[in-house]
Design a protein around this motif. Structure first.
Motif, short mmCIF file in Angstrom:
data_model
loop_
_atom_site.label_atom_id
_atom_site.label_comp_id
_atom_site.label_asym_id
_atom_site.label_seq_id
_atom_site.Cartn_x
_atom_site.Cartn_y
_atom_site.Cartn_z
N LEU A 178 67.09 -46.69 4.79
CA LEU A 178 67.27 -46.04 6.08
C LEU A 178 67.64 -44.57 5.95
O LEU A 178 67.28 -43.76 6.80
CB LEU A 178 68.36 -46.76 6.88
N GLY A 179 68.35 -44.22 4.89
CA GLY A 179 68.83 -42.85 4.75
C GLY A 179 70.01 -42.59 5.67
O GLY A 179 70.40 -43.43 6.50
N ILE A 180 70.60 -41.43 5.54
CA ILE A 180 71.76 -41.06 6.34
C ILE A 180 71.42 -41.05 7.83
O ILE A 180 72.14 -41.62 8.66
CB ILE A 180 72.30 -39.68 5.91
N VAL A 181 70.30 -40.43 8.20
CA VAL A 181 69.92 -40.34 9.61
C VAL A 181 69.58 -41.72 10.15
O VAL A 181 70.00 -42.10 11.26
CB VAL A 181 68.73 -39.38 9.79
N GLY A 182 68.82 -42.51 9.38
CA GLY A 182 68.46 -43.85 9.82
C GLY A 182 69.67 -44.75 9.99
O GLY A 182 69.77 -45.51 10.96
N PHE A 183 70.61 -44.68 9.03
CA PHE A 183 71.81 -45.48 9.15
C PHE A 183 72.64 -45.06 10.36
O PHE A 183 73.22 -45.91 11.06
CB PHE A 183 72.67 -45.38 7.89
N THR A 184 72.70 -43.76 10.64
CA THR A 184 73.44 -43.28 11.81
C THR A 184 72.85 -43.87 13.09
O THR A 184 73.58 -44.33 13.97
CB THR A 184 73.42 -41.75 11.86
N ALA A 185 71.51 -43.84 13.19
CA ALA A 185 70.86 -44.43 14.37
C ALA A 185 71.07 -45.94 14.42
O ALA A 185 71.28 -46.51 15.50
CB ALA A 185 69.37 -44.10 14.35
N TYR A 186 71.06 -46.59 13.26
CA TYR A 186 71.23 -48.05 13.20
C TYR A 186 72.62 -48.46 13.68
O TYR A 186 72.77 -49.36 14.51
CB TYR A 186 70.98 -48.52 11.77
N GLN A 187 73.66 -47.79 13.17
CA GLN A 187 75.01 -48.15 13.60
C GLN A 187 75.23 -47.78 15.06
O GLN A 187 75.99 -48.47 15.78
CB GLN A 187 76.06 -47.50 12.68
N ALA A 188 74.58 -46.70 15.53
CA ALA A 188 74.71 -46.34 16.94
C ALA A 188 74.06 -47.40 17.83
O ALA A 188 74.58 -47.75 18.89
CB ALA A 188 74.08 -44.98 17.20
#
Length: 625
Positions: free
Chosen positions: A121-131
């Motif tokens: 996911l990467g940093i950006v993908g993980f941020t969107a995922y947890q959001a």
């Protein structure tokens, strides 16, 4: 020159002469009339001057710092380039499998990689995922509360509804301490599980803990906006549907749900934006192992990688603004006028006799109450308990004694309690004095009918969508480091920059608190004042503001509380121990000893609560928001 004057009554300089001069409209009267005209002109233009001053403050305190970050991202070593963005977008560490798309691979191959179990996911993908997970949890926790508040009548309902505003004034870093005290290895939850013979639960520094903490903050937001929409449903429309043969379930899906779900989507969109830009919760409960974009931008700033930090912050800003823009467009299309409707009647929560159909909802509400108590009450109660509990479980004041000892013997570079408390109060007072007039002026401007009002509203509310890291980074690189203007170098101290950042984050709340009151005023009162000769500012001062004064005071209380608990921009700008605030002190303590962190959290809770109550008591009661 025009003949001689005789008689004492016409002698210039005598008392009677002066009186005749005034009465006859002589030079003195003319001067007085000119001064009165200038005063009226100044009074008429005062609102415009205040609007210009507010705009200037926003340019200096917000738009210029944000622009500095944008420039920092595209200007490297004096040359305009997008190389930093290109490196980020091609790096799987940041964007995961999407990096393959920017590297030239086919969209089909990238889609297959995203669907595979071992996707990155990467940093950006993980941020969107947890959001996204936090949004689902917030909606799932907020909807039952909205159902309870909107459809049932019970003792304490209005108090419970008022308490839904509490998370907005609780500092996030303090809540993080409460969650550590609740879900940590030696936390309250594991202590309770041990007493009943159940195995411990390890939630600390996990994604689950972050999602639950985000739900603590945002579920009340979902509940609040959904309750307001539910109470705006016209009962006559439901009665019409029932009279045409629709059952209760069909009437709900055909009449109630279409008017409620836009509010649910509103809460969901705002929750996603807020949790996408999360910082203190993740930093305290997840650390760099669960780093979001905000956390990593902060890490890059600490490593002095300003260009990379700015580029990553811009990517975050684009995503947040895209979601917020989509929400605003949807809201504009689905806005519903609720004036004049007859709300649905509330049912008693404890009727004398329950039918089988009424039992299930109440059982579900009882289960929800237990879950809500664990999520909303346990963290605060656990923090208070942990502050007076030693390692052996016995009651003690050793953590508070540690704070007192640190205050007496702490080194200059260490965080000491009293300077942190003093700084928080001073910064909050100064920020409120800046944010309050700005918010009132913008509220006035956004409640008047004129061309371009929506543009003014969007521009004024932009700080809600921009993270504190971006504002803090911009202020650090601009005002704190210094700006060259006409050969002069203008620089601000870290403390001044902190006050500016707090004012920027607080004034939109003042706007949203005062504006509804101004919009709901009877315009004939203002028109009557204007017809009697009052200027626009005089009518605002003598008629409108006194009528919405409780809302103004409530806005000041919110701005003060937001400043007291602000952490994101503060931790970037607090370059020395003399600028540390209570949230920064808690973050420093929590990384070393939980006990002093909980004690400092209780101090912050008390200061925030007392300040909020005092400000509200000074201005009366306000039931808005």
């Amino acid at each position: 020159m025009g003949g001689s004057k005789t008689g004492s009554d016409s002698t210039p300089g005598t008392e009677d002469g002066v009186s005749d001069d005034v009465d006859s409209g002589g030079p003195t009267a003319a001067v007085g009339q000119r001064l009165a005209a200038l005063a009226d002109r100044f009074d008429a233009d005062l609102l415009t001057l205040l609007a210009v001053a507010t705009s200037a403050v926003l340019v200096v305190a917000f738009y210029y710092p944000v622009a500095t970050v944008l420039v920092e991202a595209v200007v490297v070593d004096g040359a305009v380039t997008l190389a930093v963005f290109a490196e980020i977008l091609r790096d799987p560490f940041y964007v995961g499998e999407l990096a393959r798309l920017f590297a030239g691979e086919s969209p089909v191959a990238v889609a297959r990689a995203l669907l595979s179990p071992d996707r990155r996911l990467g940093i950006v993908g993980f941020t969107a995922y947890q959001a996204a997970l936090s949004t689902v949890a917030s909606v799932a926790l907020g909807l039952p509360a909205a159902y309870l508040l909107a459809r049932f009548e019970f003792p304490g309902r209005r108090t419970l509804r008022s308490l839904t505003i509490v998370p907005f004034v609780l500092p996030s870093i303090m809540v993080a301490v409460g969650f550590v005290a609740t879900f940590g290895d030696r936390g309250t939850l594991n202590a309770v599980l041990a007493t009943v013979g159940l195995p411990p639960v390890d939630l600390l520094f996990t994604l689950e803990a972050v999602v639950i903490a985000h739900a603590f903050y945002n579920a009340p937001l979902v509940a609040r906006v959904t309750t307001a929409a539910w109470e705006s449903v016209d009962a006559s429309a439901v009665e019409t549907a029932r009279s045409l043969g629709a059952g209760p379930t069909r009437a709900f899906y055909d009449v109630v749900a279409p008017q409620v779900y836009p509010a649910v989507l509103t809460g969901a969109a705002l929750t996603f934006v807020f949790t996408f830009g999360t910082f203190p919760i993740v930093l305290a409960l997840g650390g760099f192992e669960l780093a979001t974009v905000e956390v990593f931008v902060y890490r890059l700033v600490r490593d002095l990688s300003y260009a990379e930090a700015a580029a990553l912050a811009v990517i975050e800003l684009v995503i947040s603004l895209a979601v917020l823009l989509a929400y605003l467009r949807y809201e504009a299309r689905s806005s519903v006028q609720s004036r004049g409707v007859r709300p649905l009647p509330r049912r008693p929560l404890h009727p004398p006799a329950l039918t089988a159909r009424e039992v299930l909802p109440r059982v579900g509400l009882a289960v929800y109450a237990a879950v809500a108590a664990l999520i909303f009450l346990a963290p605060i109660a656990s923090m208070i308990l942990a502050s007076v509990t030693g390692g052996d479980g016995a009651l003690t004041l050793e953590h508070y004694r540690f704070l007192a000892q640190r205050q007496r013997t702490g080194a200059a570079f260490q965080v000491r309690p009293w300077p942190a408390i003093r700084n928080s109060l001073v910064f909050a007072t100064a920020a409120t004095l800046v944010a309050l007039p700005m918010g009132v002026v913008v509220a006035v401007l956004t409640t008047r009918k004129y061309r371009g009002r929506k543009l003014v509203d969007a521009a004024a509310m932009a700080p809600l969508a921009v993270s504190g890291i971006i504002v803090g980074l911009g202020l650090l690189r601009g005002l704190v480091f210094g700006v060259e203007v006409a050969g002069w170098r203008i620089a601000a101290t870290g403390a001044a920059a902190i006050v500016v950042a707090h004012a920027v984050s607080g004034y939109p709340v003042v706007v949203r608190t005062v504006a509804p009151g101004l919009e709901g005023l009877d315009r004939s009162l203002v028109e009557s004042a204007r017809a009697l000769g009052a200027s626009r500012v005089r009518a605002l001062r003598d008629v409108e503001l006194p009528l919405v004064w409780p809302a103004v005071v409530a806005g000041a209380a919110f701005a003060f509380a937001i400043s007291i608990g602000e952490f994101t921009a503060t931790v970037v700008l607090a370059t020395g121990a003399d600028a540390y605030t209570m949230p920064v002190a808690i973050e420093r303590f929590i990384g070393r000893r939980l006990g002093p962190a909980t004690a400092m959290g209780v101090v912050l809770l008390v200061v925030t609560g007392v300040s909020f109550v005092v400000i509200e008591r000074l201005g009366g009661e306000y039931r808005g928001l």
